[in-house]
Design a protein around this motif. Structure first.
Motif, mmCIF file in Angstrom:
data_model
loop_
_atom_site.group_PDB
_atom_site.id
_atom_site.type_symbol
_atom_site.label_atom_id
_atom_site.label_comp_id
_atom_site.label_asym_id
_atom_site.label_seq_id
_atom_site.Cartn_x
_atom_site.Cartn_y
_atom_site.Cartn_z
ATOM 1 N N LEU A 56 94.761 -6.462 87.296
ATOM 2 C CA LEU A 56 94.864 -5.183 88.141
ATOM 3 C C LEU A 56 95.852 -5.811 89.435
ATOM 4 N N LEU A 57 95.784 -7.040 90.132
ATOM 5 C CA LEU A 57 96.822 -7.576 91.175
ATOM 6 C C LEU A 57 97.859 -7.221 90.525
ATOM 7 N N ALA A 58 98.521 -7.521 89.035
ATOM 8 C CA ALA A 58 99.702 -7.403 88.565
ATOM 9 C C ALA A 58 100.150 -5.930 88.587
ATOM 10 N N GLY A 59 98.911 -5.094 88.128
ATOM 11 C CA GLY A 59 99.149 -3.768 88.079
ATOM 12 C C GLY A 59 99.669 -3.083 89.328
ATOM 13 N N LEU A 60 99.041 -3.395 90.669
ATOM 14 C CA LEU A 60 99.336 -3.035 91.849
ATOM 15 C C LEU A 60 100.678 -3.512 92.154
ATOM 16 N N ALA A 61 100.995 -4.537 91.805
ATOM 17 C CA ALA A 61 102.570 -4.920 92.269
ATOM 18 C C ALA A 61 103.376 -4.133 91.543
ATOM 19 N N ALA A 62 103.167 -3.983 90.252
ATOM 20 C CA ALA A 62 104.100 -3.372 89.209
ATOM 21 C C ALA A 62 104.365 -1.748 89.736
ATOM 22 N N GLY A 63 102.953 -1.266 90.121
ATOM 23 C CA GLY A 63 102.935 0.029 90.961
ATOM 24 C C GLY A 63 103.616 0.399 91.963
ATOM 25 N N VAL A 64 103.687 -0.708 92.856
ATOM 26 C CA VAL A 64 104.434 -0.624 94.209
ATOM 27 C C VAL A 64 105.933 -0.651 93.880
ATOM 28 N N ALA A 65 106.326 -1.480 92.691
ATOM 29 C CA ALA A 65 107.801 -1.609 92.659
ATOM 30 C C ALA A 65 108.367 -0.463 91.901
ATOM 31 N N ALA A 66 107.461 0.147 90.988
ATOM 32 C CA ALA A 66 107.898 1.614 90.108
ATOM 33 C C ALA A 66 108.102 2.447 91.222
ATOM 34 N N ALA A 67 107.095 2.609 92.135
ATOM 35 C CA ALA A 67 107.088 3.717 93.209
ATOM 36 C C ALA A 67 108.254 3.369 94.115
ATOM 37 N N ALA A 68 108.827 2.408 94.313
ATOM 38 C CA ALA A 68 109.986 2.069 95.017
ATOM 39 C C ALA A 68 111.110 2.538 94.365
ATOM 40 N N ALA A 69 111.161 2.228 93.203
ATOM 41 C CA ALA A 69 112.127 2.632 92.107
ATOM 42 C C ALA A 69 112.435 4.156 91.995
ATOM 43 N N ALA A 70 111.064 4.999 91.654
ATOM 44 C CA ALA A 70 111.175 6.275 91.926
ATOM 45 C C ALA A 70 111.883 6.867 93.131
ATOM 46 N N LEU A 71 111.280 6.306 94.291
ATOM 47 C CA LEU A 71 111.899 6.813 95.718
ATOM 48 C C LEU A 71 113.240 6.569 95.776
ATOM 49 N N LEU A 72 113.880 5.384 95.093
ATOM 50 C CA LEU A 72 115.493 5.308 95.273
ATOM 51 C C LEU A 72 116.290 5.797 94.291
ATOM 52 N N ILE A 73 115.720 5.838 93.029
ATOM 53 C CA ILE A 73 116.878 6.229 91.983
ATOM 54 C C ILE A 73 116.198 7.490 91.287
#
Length: 252
Positions: free
Chosen positions: A14-31
């Motif tokens: 779950l912790l890894a999923g939260l980190a992955a979600g934040v990273a994916a959200a940042a990628a979504a916002l930027l690219i």
């Protein structure tokens, strides 16, 4: 009961999923988001009097709320996928090749990316707003989800082949080659034979925008799966001194 508690695996997933979600959200916002904005400009051009449309209609939900909702949904999806990965890891750890759990989780995340993201992106490429017939959404969704299930079955078969050859004491290179051949042949057949409803791309959508959106969407998914695999593997690494001990259910 001795062994590694599955509850710990799930919590770290779950912790890894939260980190992955934040990273994916940042990628979504930027690219990804800049390509969506460009696609919306094209779509709005059809609705202007000069574009042959019926004029501008007021949005029921503001663009800012749509973006925020999309980012929250991205994190939620990543957490849900992390739960699935944790459960699959606990059930199939004995099938996954690798000297430690970091390598096993990395392999599982890599296979997850191939099955859930890469192969579907080849057979059912993502499209920006304004592309695709709304009347075929349900049909295309069914094809997409069934394709993922079939690809997961092929992956499972490849892992079983690897496991069986290991039981027969075949050297590692032979096991790896045999499993890879099974996977590649199976994936190729799926990509070639699986039904996919054609999506008509309007003439006013630039080809460059279409491909940039598809690549950006795939890059976002690659970011999510990479962070999930790396963080989950790192969280598991210090928790196990004996990598041969099994994962067990929690006991009150």
């Amino acid at each position: 009961m001795s062994g590694y508690p599955f509850g710990t695996v799930l919590r770290r997933g779950l912790l890894a999923g939260l980190a992955a979600g934040v990273a994916a959200a940042a990628a979504a916002l930027l690219i990804v988001e800049p390509r969506i904005e460009s696609a919306l400009v094209v779509e709005e051009g059809r609705a202007t009097p000069g574009g042959g449309g019926h004029g501008h209609e007021e949005e029921l939900v503001s663009r800012g709320v749509q973006i925020l909702g999309g980012l929250v949904a991205t994190v939620a999806v990543a957490v849900c996928l992390a739960v699935i990965v944790a459960v699959v890891f606990g059930a199939t750890r004995h099938l996954l090749p690798g000297r430690d759990d970091f390598r096993r989780v990395g392999l599982l995340a890599g296979l997850g990316f191939v099955v859930v993201a890469l192969l579907p992106a080849i057979r059912f490429p993502a499209n920006p707003p304004g592309v695709g017939d709304p009347d075929t959404v349900n049909q295309r969704t069914g094809q997409y989800l069934s394709f993922i299930v079939a690809a997961a079955a092929v992956t499972w078969l490849a892992l079983l082949v690897h496991r069986r050859l290991a039981a027969w004491s075949r050297p590692t290179p032979y096991r790896a080659v045999a499993a890879t051949v099974v996977a590649v042949v199976g994936y190729t057949l799926l990509l070639t034979l699986w039904p996919a409803t054609a999506v008509e791309v309007p003439g006013d959508v630039p080809a460059a925008l279409l491909w940039e959106f598809r690549l950006a969407s795939l890059a976002q998914l690659a970011t999510m799966w990479t962070v999930l695999g790396v963080v989950f593997g790192l969280l598991l690494t210090p928790a196990r001194a004996d990598h041969r001990r099994p994962i067990t259910a929690d006991v009150a």
